[in-house]
Design a protein around this motif. Structure first.
Motif, PDB file in Angstrom:
ATOM      1  N   PHE A 297       1.060  -1.069   0.109  1.00  0.00           N
ATOM      2  CA  PHE A 297      -0.142  -0.168   0.066  1.00  0.00           C
ATOM      3  C   PHE A 297       0.893   1.157   0.137  1.00  0.00           C
ATOM      4  CE2 PHE A 297      -0.139  -2.961   3.692  1.00  0.00           C
ATOM      5  CZ  PHE A 297       0.313  -2.233   4.611  1.00  0.00           C
ATOM      6  N   GLY A 298       0.489   2.272  -0.565  1.00  0.00           N
ATOM      7  CA  GLY A 298       1.706   3.178  -0.732  1.00  0.00           C
ATOM      8  C   GLY A 298       2.259   3.067  -2.524  1.00  0.00           C
ATOM      9  N   ALA A 299       2.547   4.630  -3.122  1.00  0.00           N
ATOM     10  CA  ALA A 299       3.216   4.526  -3.797  1.00  0.00           C
ATOM     11  C   ALA A 299       4.413   4.100  -4.050  1.00  0.00           C
ATOM     12  CB  ALA A 299       3.130   6.404  -4.352  1.00  0.00           C
ATOM     13  N   ALA A 300       5.695   4.361  -2.794  1.00  0.00           N
ATOM     14  CA  ALA A 300       7.008   4.251  -2.977  1.00  0.00           C
ATOM     15  C   ALA A 300       7.456   2.795  -3.422  1.00  0.00           C
ATOM     16  CB  ALA A 300       7.103   4.179  -1.437  1.00  0.00           C
ATOM     17  N   ALA A 301       8.305   2.906  -4.190  1.00  0.00           N
ATOM     18  CA  ALA A 301       9.412   1.484  -4.573  1.00  0.00           C
ATOM     19  C   ALA A 301       9.852   1.205  -3.784  1.00  0.00           C
ATOM     20  CB  ALA A 301       9.861   2.197  -5.705  1.00  0.00           C
TER      21      ALA A 301
ATOM     22  N   PHE B 279       5.618   2.866   7.499  1.00  0.00           N
ATOM     23  CA  PHE B 279       5.036   1.413   6.712  1.00  0.00           C
ATOM     24  C   PHE B 279       4.193   1.020   5.604  1.00  0.00           C
ATOM     25  CE2 PHE B 279       1.794  -2.057   8.070  1.00  0.00           C
ATOM     26  CZ  PHE B 279       2.277  -3.011   7.615  1.00  0.00           C
ATOM     27  N   ASP B 280       4.306   0.786   4.737  1.00  0.00           N
ATOM     28  CA  ASP B 280       4.091   0.446   3.844  1.00  0.00           C
ATOM     29  C   ASP B 280       3.933  -1.054   2.635  1.00  0.00           C
ATOM     30  OD1 ASP B 280       6.716  -0.012   2.693  1.00  0.00           O
ATOM     31  OD2 ASP B 280       6.011   0.860   0.740  1.00  0.00           O
TER      32      ASP B 280
ATOM     33  N   HIS C 272       6.949  -7.507   7.522  1.00  0.00           N
ATOM     34  CA  HIS C 272       6.997  -6.381   7.198  1.00  0.00           C
ATOM     35  C   HIS C 272       7.452  -6.129   5.897  1.00  0.00           C
ATOM     36  CE1 HIS C 272      10.733  -5.656   8.748  1.00  0.00           C
ATOM     37  NE2 HIS C 272      10.166  -6.274  10.104  1.00  0.00           N
ATOM     38  N   GLY C 273       7.199  -5.076   6.106  1.00  0.00           N
ATOM     39  CA  GLY C 273       8.356  -4.429   4.606  1.00  0.00           C
ATOM     40  C   GLY C 273       9.367  -3.792   4.840  1.00  0.00           C
ATOM     41  N   THR C 274      10.272  -3.207   4.316  1.00  0.00           N
ATOM     42  CA  THR C 274      11.585  -2.856   4.629  1.00  0.00           C
ATOM     43  C   THR C 274      11.555  -1.554   5.437  1.00  0.00           C
ATOM     44  OG1 THR C 274      11.883  -1.255   2.165  1.00  0.00           O
ATOM     45  CG2 THR C 274      12.619  -3.831   2.822  1.00  0.00           C
ATOM     46  N   TRP C 275      10.693  -0.848   5.285  1.00  0.00           N
ATOM     47  CA  TRP C 275      10.693   0.587   6.354  1.00  0.00           C
ATOM     48  C   TRP C 275      11.198   0.209   7.556  1.00  0.00           C
ATOM     49  CZ3 TRP C 275       8.195   2.400  10.525  1.00  0.00           C
ATOM     50  CH2 TRP C 275       7.849   3.866  11.196  1.00  0.00           C
ATOM     51  N   PHE C 276      10.644  -0.896   7.953  1.00  0.00           N
ATOM     52  CA  PHE C 276      11.347  -1.264   9.981  1.00  0.00           C
ATOM     53  C   PHE C 276      12.279  -2.026   9.909  1.00  0.00           C
ATOM     54  CE2 PHE C 276       6.318  -1.792  10.038  1.00  0.00           C
ATOM     55  CZ  PHE C 276       6.451  -1.400  11.282  1.00  0.00           C
ATOM     56  N   GLU C 277      13.339  -1.967   8.941  1.00  0.00           N
ATOM     57  CA  GLU C 277      14.444  -2.896   8.490  1.00  0.00           C
ATOM     58  C   GLU C 277      16.143  -1.104   9.244  1.00  0.00           C
ATOM     59  OE1 GLU C 277      14.714  -4.592   4.699  1.00  0.00           O
ATOM     60  OE2 GLU C 277      13.720  -6.418   5.367  1.00  0.00           O
ATOM     61  N   CYS C 278      16.378  -2.471   9.919  1.00  0.00           N
ATOM     62  CA  CYS C 278      17.674  -0.955  10.419  1.00  0.00           C
ATOM     63  C   CYS C 278      18.639  -1.944   9.999  1.00  0.00           C
ATOM     64  CB  CYS C 278      17.768  -0.333  12.141  1.00  0.00           C
ATOM     65  SG  CYS C 278      16.352   0.265  12.393  1.00  0.00           S
ATOM     66  N   ARG C 279      19.885  -0.965   9.256  1.00  0.00           N
ATOM     67  CA  ARG C 279      20.846  -1.849   8.965  1.00  0.00           C
ATOM     68  C   ARG C 279      21.785  -2.575  10.503  1.00  0.00           C
ATOM     69  NH1 ARG C 279      25.382   0.188   4.748  1.00  0.00           N
ATOM     70  NH2 ARG C 279      26.453  -1.597   4.779  1.00  0.00           N
TER      71      ARG C 279
END
Length: 127
Positions: free
Chosen positions: A48-52, A59-60, A86-93
């Motif tokens: 959901f959302g337009a970001a690649a 969160f998308d 979850h998608g990559t937004w929650f990921e931290c390096r």
């Protein structure tokens, strides 16, 4: 990140250059009857959302996998679980083995994104 030596090679050990990130998943235990009924389900990705992918600023996306068998651990028997992530937004390096260990221990201040607080902030109506 250069982790421990992985594979022996004639010149030493292979140390692949990788990017290691945090990833939390929810495992939902399913009984044999439900697992049987769900085995044919496809992997589902909700975007959901337009970001690649990989570029979101909130969160998308999330996913759910059909039943996955997790082996027995300790006194627990092997079970099947639906895996929800979850998608990559929650990921931290994670930049080092020490960062990874701190994250796995749940240390306060470990490199994590507070998704609950972010979701609550996004849903609150402006004053």
């Amino acid at each position: 990140v250069r982790w421990r030596p992985l594979l022996p090679t004639p010149g030493g050990h292979l140390r692949p250059a990788t990017t290691v990130v945090t990833q939390e998943v929810l495992r939902v235990a399913v009984g044999e009857e439900d697992a049987q009924a769900l085995r044919g389900m496809p992997c589902v990705v909700c975007k959901f959302g337009a970001a690649a992918f990989g570029t979101a600023t909130s969160f998308d996306s999330c996913y759910i996998l059909p039943p996955v068998v997790y082996p027995a651990h300790g006194k627990a028997h092997a079970r099947e679980y639906l895996k929800i992530g979850h998608g990559t937004w929650f990921e931290c390096r994670l930049r080092s083995a020490a960062d990874a260990a701190a994250w796995m221990r749940g240390d306060p201040g470990a490199n994590i994104r507070d998704g609950v607080a972010a979701a609550e902030a996004k849903t609150k109506a402006p004053a």
